[in-house]
Design an enzyme around this catalytic site. Structure first.
Site, PDB file in Angstrom:
ATOM      1  N   GLU A 449      42.673  31.706  42.541  1.00  0.00           N
ATOM      2  CA  GLU A 449      41.731  32.090  43.600  1.00  0.00           C
ATOM      3  C   GLU A 449      40.609  31.080  43.802  1.00  0.00           C
ATOM      4  O   GLU A 449      40.203  30.824  44.936  1.00  0.00           O
ATOM      5  CB  GLU A 449      41.148  33.480  43.314  1.00  0.00           C
ATOM      6  CG  GLU A 449      42.101  34.644  43.578  1.00  0.00           C
ATOM      7  CD  GLU A 449      43.164  34.840  42.503  1.00  0.00           C
ATOM      8  OE1 GLU A 449      43.070  34.195  41.435  1.00  0.00           O
ATOM      9  OE2 GLU A 449      44.098  35.643  42.714  1.00  0.00           O
ATOM     10  N   GLN A 471      44.357  38.019  48.111  1.00  0.00           N
ATOM     11  CA  GLN A 471      45.342  39.101  48.236  1.00  0.00           C
ATOM     12  C   GLN A 471      44.732  40.492  48.006  1.00  0.00           C
ATOM     13  O   GLN A 471      45.039  41.430  48.721  1.00  0.00           O
ATOM     14  CB  GLN A 471      46.466  38.840  47.238  1.00  0.00           C
ATOM     15  CG  GLN A 471      47.724  39.574  47.527  1.00  0.00           C
ATOM     16  CD  GLN A 471      48.872  38.979  46.721  1.00  0.00           C
ATOM     17  OE1 GLN A 471      48.947  39.183  45.501  1.00  0.00           O
ATOM     18  NE2 GLN A 471      49.758  38.247  47.369  1.00  0.00           N
ATOM     19  N   ASP A 474      39.916  42.912  44.366  1.00  0.00           N
ATOM     20  CA  ASP A 474      39.795  43.060  42.911  1.00  0.00           C
ATOM     21  C   ASP A 474      39.982  41.732  42.167  1.00  0.00           C
ATOM     22  O   ASP A 474      39.590  41.600  41.015  1.00  0.00           O
ATOM     23  CB  ASP A 474      40.856  44.050  42.423  1.00  0.00           C
ATOM     24  CG  ASP A 474      40.942  45.272  43.313  1.00  0.00           C
ATOM     25  OD1 ASP A 474      40.663  46.369  42.827  1.00  0.00           O
ATOM     26  OD2 ASP A 474      41.287  45.128  44.512  1.00  0.00           O
ATOM     27  N   TYR A 475      40.629  40.762  42.819  1.00  0.00           N
ATOM     28  CA  TYR A 475      40.943  39.491  42.148  1.00  0.00           C
ATOM     29  C   TYR A 475      40.182  38.322  42.747  1.00  0.00           C
ATOM     30  O   TYR A 475      40.558  37.163  42.608  1.00  0.00           O
ATOM     31  CB  TYR A 475      42.456  39.225  42.211  1.00  0.00           C
ATOM     32  CG  TYR A 475      43.249  40.428  41.786  1.00  0.00           C
ATOM     33  CD1 TYR A 475      42.972  41.057  40.568  1.00  0.00           C
ATOM     34  CD2 TYR A 475      44.244  40.968  42.594  1.00  0.00           C
ATOM     35  CE1 TYR A 475      43.658  42.188  40.184  1.00  0.00           C
ATOM     36  CE2 TYR A 475      44.935  42.104  42.214  1.00  0.00           C
ATOM     37  CZ  TYR A 475      44.641  42.714  41.009  1.00  0.00           C
ATOM     38  OH  TYR A 475      45.309  43.835  40.618  1.00  0.00           O
ATOM     39  N   ILE A 476      39.088  38.629  43.417  1.00  0.00           N
ATOM     40  CA  ILE A 476      38.322  37.570  44.079  1.00  0.00           C
ATOM     41  C   ILE A 476      37.429  36.821  43.083  1.00  0.00           C
ATOM     42  O   ILE A 476      36.969  35.720  43.348  1.00  0.00           O
ATOM     43  CB  ILE A 476      37.470  38.161  45.227  1.00  0.00           C
ATOM     44  CG1 ILE A 476      37.088  37.070  46.229  1.00  0.00           C
ATOM     45  CG2 ILE A 476      36.245  38.904  44.716  1.00  0.00           C
ATOM     46  CD1 ILE A 476      36.545  37.599  47.540  1.00  0.00           C
ATOM     47  N   PRO A 478      37.589  34.987  40.281  1.00  0.00           N
ATOM     48  CA  PRO A 478      37.660  33.550  39.923  1.00  0.00           C
ATOM     49  C   PRO A 478      37.072  32.646  41.011  1.00  0.00           C
ATOM     50  O   PRO A 478      36.692  31.515  40.735  1.00  0.00           O
ATOM     51  CB  PRO A 478      39.167  33.294  39.764  1.00  0.00           C
ATOM     52  CG  PRO A 478      39.762  34.629  39.503  1.00  0.00           C
ATOM     53  CD  PRO A 478      38.901  35.624  40.245  1.00  0.00           C
ATOM     54  N   HIS A 519      43.235  47.926  42.136  1.00  0.00           N
ATOM     55  CA  HIS A 519      43.718  47.801  43.516  1.00  0.00           C
ATOM     56  C   HIS A 519      42.891  48.657  44.455  1.00  0.00           C
ATOM     57  O   HIS A 519      43.353  49.028  45.520  1.00  0.00           O
ATOM     58  CB  HIS A 519      45.206  48.194  43.625  1.00  0.00           C
ATOM     59  CG  HIS A 519      46.112  47.272  42.885  1.00  0.00           C
ATOM     60  ND1 HIS A 519      46.374  47.412  41.547  1.00  0.00           N
ATOM     61  CD2 HIS A 519      46.781  46.165  43.285  1.00  0.00           C
ATOM     62  CE1 HIS A 519      47.175  46.447  41.150  1.00  0.00           C
ATOM     63  NE2 HIS A 519      47.439  45.679  42.187  1.00  0.00           N
TER      64      HIS A 519
END
Ligand SMILES: Cc1ncc(C[n+]2csc(CCOP(=O)(O)OP(=O)(O)O)c2C)c(N)n1
Ligand SMILES: [Mg+2]
Length: 718
Positions: A449, A471, A474-476, A478, A519
């Protein structure tokens, strides 16, 4: 005299000079010496409290001057780090300009007095504005190198970029390369590895210079780097040209850099030069290396000082005599003195200039230019279909647009497209775009990311219009440093010389039934906290079309939040509003008018508020609903108008109750509209915990229609 000339000619043919003529060798020495003297002068100024910070390039001058000699000013793209003073001088930055930066002058070309000294940036020489973050430059340089490849294939995109704001600094030349440098310590950052991975996958023309002075502040290289050698560690990257050199020797450095740069110019792939340098002046003036370096170590370093070694070399080789060295040095000393006097007398930036260049001065996405009437046609589209349709039309219109992220392509293996339907995003928001526009415009990225956002920054800085996808919200994380410290700050910190108007599309939110803690996250307030960034979150397909188009056409970085739960709902569908439909940012939408109470909301709670209002309507209460849709900037006027009208207000938001976005709106209403209120401002929001996998738990945690109904009733009874 004749015999002396013969000696000089014979010496110049010596292989150890690598074909450099006398003038160039003198120029090399002059630049190295000038760099050192500027450091010395800054140190003096710091001790006199005339400047506020100093970090030196001492010990790094030889390799950076040599690299600067080989790079083409204003042609190659430069992502330097703070010890690259000699490189910048070699490329054309003047001593006065470096000292204007040191004193924080209004006319400092790197930042107009906004950044610390040695944070290089100069649009004329393609020296891209640097932050203080170690390592962020690597992935941005990847994006810049991708722009090189892109412009080579797509001249129309280049022509368009040149016509856009700041287009005067957009350029592309055949054989241009991208330079990126750092110290040994910064190679431990993930972005270094992420960048090498992509640079090797795409064979990008990137020249990495790692200036290894053996320490990152007090941390020695063997603690920093497994095995103690970064060039050994990167040995298995395919296609990466690797060389090691004594970075205190300008000629050995020149030879190593020349070969590496040649490799990049010939488009054979990226190259990395690992230069062993010294750091005689401690990390910065705030550090004292005697606290952790032994006397013997420091003594050994002193013997390798590039300035004294090279002046001795020039005398020994008969290229300059002692008197000529002294004359040259006196001339430089004088130049530095004059530049310092001028810098000290320079004007400071005015206090009110602090607000300038937070956002684009050229394109205002809140203006009436972005108001448009929809020209409806076709069958109703869901929100996710509207994302794809809008992207498609914008890509047709503007060849600068690239789309990338995880799984966004139809199929990276293009030969498979004949026999497969294609992926086009985990939610299908980019379905069919690769097929339609080609794999150079729509492509998958590695699962990384920070580099997705960093590459977008690099591309946008060079005039492209990247629309990158994260995507899941929750994974933003980094990418947080790239967003907070780079994406939103670049225009401001460079005083308007550089910008990165990328669009970052992010799937966000809960109500997924089983989405659970990873998620279902919200957290928009974390990003509305970042000046320089526009944050929007439409709740209908029509607003998706209008606001995504505004995001693409505006000149600021935009975080475009797409609520996953809303992607395919039947209730928010719309016919396609036409290829020029835009919605201005900062303008709320009145969803329903009402005369008893107002609900201010956005995202997935808009529909829940509508359901609540319908039920309350049947019970005799008239509810007005305001969909903010744009979170930064937001429509305070619309909020104030509805509060003044109904005097009772609920702020409903999906993020956590405490510290959430709506908490700030509620606080401002209580603060500025206190006199208007007939009842306290109520918040309806998620519990301060994590979203659960079990739907019955999720229903308790996330705000529901019933919570809205209860809050409205309590407020009306107050
Ligand atoms: C992301 C980040 N973490 C920490 C710092 C604080 N910091 C500034 S320079 C530095 C050491 C860098 O060492 P190296 O890369 O070897 O460069 P050198 O200063 O030795 O040339 C650190 C830890 C920072 N600026 N950015
Ligand atoms: Mg170091």
């Amino acid at each position: 005299m004749a015999s002396q000339t013969r000696i000089k000619v014979a010496k110049l043919e010596s292989p150890k000079l690598h074909g450099l003529d006398r003038d160039t060798l003198v120029r090399l020495y002059r630049t190295m010496y000038l760099s050192r003297k500027l450091d010395d002068r800054e140190i003096q100024l710091k001790r006199q409290n005339k400047i506020y910070f100093q970090i030196s390039s001492a010990g790094h001058e030889a390799v950076t001057a040599a690299a600067g000699l080989l790079l083409r000013p204003g042609v190659d793209w430069i992502y330097p780090y703070y010890r690259d003073r000699a490189l910048c001088l070699m490329l054309g930055v003047t001593p006065l300009e470096t000292l204007l930066q040191a004193v924080g002058a209004k006319d400092d070309p790197s930042s107009g007095g906004r950044q610390m000294p040695s944070h290089w940036g100069h649009p004329e020489w393609n020296i891209v504005s640097r932050s203080s973050c170690t390592g962020t430059q690597f992935v941005q340089a990847v994006g810049a190198a991708e722009a090189t490849v892109y412009y080579q294939q797509r001249p129309k995109a280049l022509a368009k970029a040149k016509k856009a704001p700041l287009g005067q600094y957009v350029s592309y030349e055949e054989n241009e390369i991208v330079y990126v440098s750092s110290g040994d310590g910064a190679t431990s950052e993930g972005e270094f590895w992420e960048s090498l991975n992509t640079a090797c996958i795409k064979k990008l023309p990137m020249f990495y210079l790692i200036e290894d002075n053996g320490y990152a502040i007090s941390v020695p290289v063997e603690v920093q780097t497994a095995g103690g050698s970064i060039s050994k560690l990167v040995g298995s990257f395919p296609g990466l040209h690797i060389a090691e050199c004594d970075g205190t020797d300008p000629l050995e450095s020149y030879a190593a850099c020349k070969e590496a740069i040649q490799y990049c110019r010939e488009r054979r792939g990226p190259a990395l030069v690992h230069a062993q340098v010294t750091r005689p002046y401690s990390h910065s003036l705030s550090d004292d290396e005697k606290l952790y370096k032994s006397a013997e170590e420091r003594e050994r370093e002193a013997h390798r000082d590039p300035i004294s070694k090279f002046s001795l070399f020039l005398v020994r080789e008969g290229l300059l005599d002692q008197k000529q060295i002294e004359d040259l040095e006196a001339q430089v000393d004088n130049e530095v003195r004059e530049a310092a006097d001028q810098a000290l007398a320079s004007e400071e930036p005015s206090v009110d200039s602090i607000q300038v260049n937070v956002y684009s001065p050229d394109v205002d996405p809140t203006s009436s230019t972005f108001e448009a009437e929809p020209q409806y046609h076709g069958a109703p589209k869901t929100m996710v279909e509207m994302v794809a349709a809008t992207l498609s039309d914008e890509m047709l219109r503007d060849e600068r647009i690239t789309i990338f992220g995880e799984d966004v392509a139809d199929a990276s293996r293009e030969e498979n497209l004949k026999s497969v339907k294609g992926k086009g995003g985990v939610f299908k928001a980019t379905a069919g775009l690769q097929r339609k526009f080609g794999a150079d415009r729509v492509f998958n990225s590695p699962l990384a990311e920070a580099s997705i956002v960093g590459r977008a920054i690099g591309m946008a800085t060079r005039g492209l219009k990247p629309v990158a996808e994260i995507q899941f919200f929750d994974y933003i994380w980094p990418a947080m440093m790239q967003i907070r410290d780079e994406l939103c700050v670049t225009r401001w910190r460079s005083n308007g010389a550089f910008k990165c108007p990328a669009v970052i599309r992010v799937a966000i939110g809960g109500y997924l039934t089983g989405g659970a803690v990873y998620h279902s996250q919200s957290g928009e307030s974390i990003f509305t906290h970042c000046p320089g960034l526009r944050v929007v979150m439409p709740s209908t397909a029509l607003d998706v079309a209008g606001m995504l188009r505004t995001a693409i056409r505006c000149d600021d970085p935009v975080m475009f939040l797409e609520h996953k739960h809303l992607y395919r709902q039947p209730y928010n569908r719309s016919e396609y509003p036409g290829p020029d439909y835009t919605v201005p940012f900062g303008k709320a939408r009145v969803v329903t008018e009402g005369s008893d109470i107002s609900i201010i909301t956005y995202g997935a709670l808009v529909h829940r508020a509508e359901v609540a209002a319908a039920q309350l309507g049947r019970e005799g209460a008239s509810v007005e609903i305001i969909d903010l849709r744009s979170l930064s900037p937001y429509d305070w006027e619309a909020i104030a108008t509805t509060v003044r009208k109904n005097h009772r207000v609920i702020v409903a938001y999906e993020d956590m109750l405490s510290w959430g976005y709506g908490a700030e709106i509620a606080a401002r209403i209580a603060d500025e509209l206190f006199e208007e209120l007939d009842a306290p401002v109520r918040r309806v929001a998620a519990m301060d915990t994590f979203c659960a996998y079990q739907p019955n738990l999720e229903d308790v945690i996330l705000p529901q229609t019933s919570h809205l109904i209860n809050a409205v009733k309590q407020s009306l009874e107050y």
